[in-house]
Design an enzyme around this catalytic site. Structure first.
Site, PDB file in Angstrom:
ATOM      1  N   GLY A   1      43.234  29.279  32.844  1.00  0.00           N
ATOM      2  CA  GLY A   1      42.658  28.244  33.698  1.00  0.00           C
ATOM      3  C   GLY A   1      41.442  28.763  34.412  1.00  0.00           C
TER       4      GLY A   1
ATOM      5  N   TYR B   1      44.392  38.544  34.436  1.00  0.00           N
ATOM      6  CA  TYR B   1      43.974  37.805  33.227  1.00  0.00           C
ATOM      7  C   TYR B   1      43.029  38.696  32.400  1.00  0.00           C
ATOM      8  CZ  TYR B   1      41.170  34.351  30.601  1.00  0.00           C
ATOM      9  OH  TYR B   1      40.494  33.659  29.625  1.00  0.00           O
TER      10      TYR B   1
ATOM     11  N   LYS C   1      33.731  16.136  41.012  1.00  0.00           N
ATOM     12  CA  LYS C   1      33.476  15.899  42.443  1.00  0.00           C
ATOM     13  C   LYS C   1      32.241  15.032  42.628  1.00  0.00           C
ATOM     14  CE  LYS C   1      35.618  20.203  44.026  1.00  0.00           C
ATOM     15  NZ  LYS C   1      35.429  21.498  44.675  1.00  0.00           N
TER      16      LYS C   1
ATOM     17  N   ARG D   1      27.656  37.128  37.118  1.00  0.00           N
ATOM     18  CA  ARG D   1      28.037  37.372  35.721  1.00  0.00           C
ATOM     19  C   ARG D   1      27.068  36.623  34.824  1.00  0.00           C
ATOM     20  NH1 ARG D   1      34.034  36.522  34.569  1.00  0.00           N
ATOM     21  NH2 ARG D   1      34.123  38.696  35.205  1.00  0.00           N
TER      22      ARG D   1
END
Ligand code: NAD
Length: 326
Positions: A79, A152, A203, A286
């Site tokens: 997720g 993860y 949103k 990143r």
């Protein structure tokens, strides 16, 4: 059909897996999908679909009962930041995904699968190289000394090594990508597992013009986002090459989360203000480094972020409307 190629897609009920099934069907493959569930947004195009749990060896064996030309392993417990970076799901993430990879790889070896693809993640890269939002280092050779910022990421790194060990010891043809934030239509857009592009599209779709939306952190953290069609293209090119990887499959168009929100507002034709609130974040910066993929595959993603965002926003806006939220 004589000489029809065949593929197994593990995680075919998920976002990238469902897109991969469509791509392989367009190419004329016979496709088997396997997942805990059918795709959420469309009927699967797979010729055969096993609803089953890949943590169990019998399901892995059943799924690999014919000589597939290509096996794609996308299944994982996964997720966005709201699922991966809270710490609350670490045991399940590590246990479930490792079990899937251990059992799938062993079944594939026994079944003499010709080529197997594994979807690793940019989350394996060390946190210490991603502190500066303007200059993250995510070149493939920077993975060690390992220091991912999430469990993860640690599971992905373990599984990369597992696939490489099977290649080394059993001569399997293994191909590993490190995906960087894949987005697009027919992906999770609500419920807690969605990632930032989908969450921001939702949103902004729900907000009134002139209203306000919440953003986790100061919004100055940087990322790059790759549209799913280019992800699938890179994946197919990788599995059909002689290159094992691990290799980045991502975009080099780095933006801040605030800039991402601004881009979506422009697409939506709305202006909303951003309220920055505390929330799970991940690393500070990143970006994909595409030097290796360019060199080894003679190809790299090239589509501007805005192009994929337009398609994705339109699709999410439609979901929000169908859900009666606007
Ligand atoms: P997704 O969650 O949409 O798909 C994963 C699928 O795996 C789901 O449909 C889920 O039901 C299935 N699954 C989970 N546990 C299973 C089990 N025990 N047995 C059978 N099926 C099971 O995720 P996605 O975005 O399509 O990602 C696919 C792969 O790519 C994952 O391995 C993910 O870690 C990796 N990846 C994705 C991204 C991204 O941005 N989407 C980035 C890096 C790496």
């Amino acid at each position: 059909m004589i000489d029809q190629k065949s593929a197994l897609v593990c995680g075919a009920g998920g976002f990238i897996g469902a897109h991969m099934v469509k791509r392989l069907k367009r190419e004329g493959f016979w496709v088997r999908g396997v997942d805990l569930k059918y795709p959420d947004f469309n009927k699967t195009e797979a010729d055969d679909f096993v609803v089953g749990d890949l943590r169990h060896p019998d399901i892995c064996n059943k799924s690999t009962d014919r000589a597939f030309d290509e096996v794609y392993q996308f299944a994982a417990d996964m997720g966005g930041a709201g699922f991966v970076f809270t710490g609350e799901n670490d045991a399940a993430i590590m246990h479930n995904s490792a079990m899937i990879n251990l059992n799938m790889l062993e079944s594939s070896r026994a079944a003499k699968v010709k080529r197997i693809f594994y979807s690793s993640s940019a989350c394996i890269y060390p946190e210490y190289n991603q502190m500066d939002p303007d200059n993250p280092n995510c070149s493939e050779d920077s993975a060690y000394p390992a220091a991912p910022d999430s469990d993860y990421g640690w599971e992905k790194l373990f599984s990369e090594r597992l696939y490489m060990a099977y290649a080394r010891n059993y001569g399997m043809k293994v191909h590993i990508s490190r995906y960087h934030n894949i987005f697009g239509e027919e992906g999770v857009w609500t419920g807690g597992r969605e990632k930032s592009p989908a969450a921001l599209c939702r949103k902004i779709a729900e907000a009134e013009d002139g209203g306000e939306i919440e953003i986790w952190g100061d919004g100055k953290q940087t990322r790059s986002f790759l549209y799913v069609d280019e992800c699938v293209e890179g994946t197919v090119r990788l599995i059909r090459s002689d290159f094992m990887g691990p290799v980045n499959i991502g975009s080099e168009e780095m933006v801040t989360i605030n800039q991402l929100a601004e881009m979506i507002m422009t697409i939506a034709g709305k202006k909303v203000s951003l309220k920055h609130i505390p929330g799970p974040l991940g690393v500070r910066g990143r970006n994909s480094d595409n030097k290796m993929i360019r060199e080894r595959l003679g190809w790299a993603p090239s589509q501007p972020l805005e192009t994929g965002l337009r398609v994705t926003y339109k699709w999410i806006e439609e979901q929000v409307r169908n859900a009666g939220k606007i």
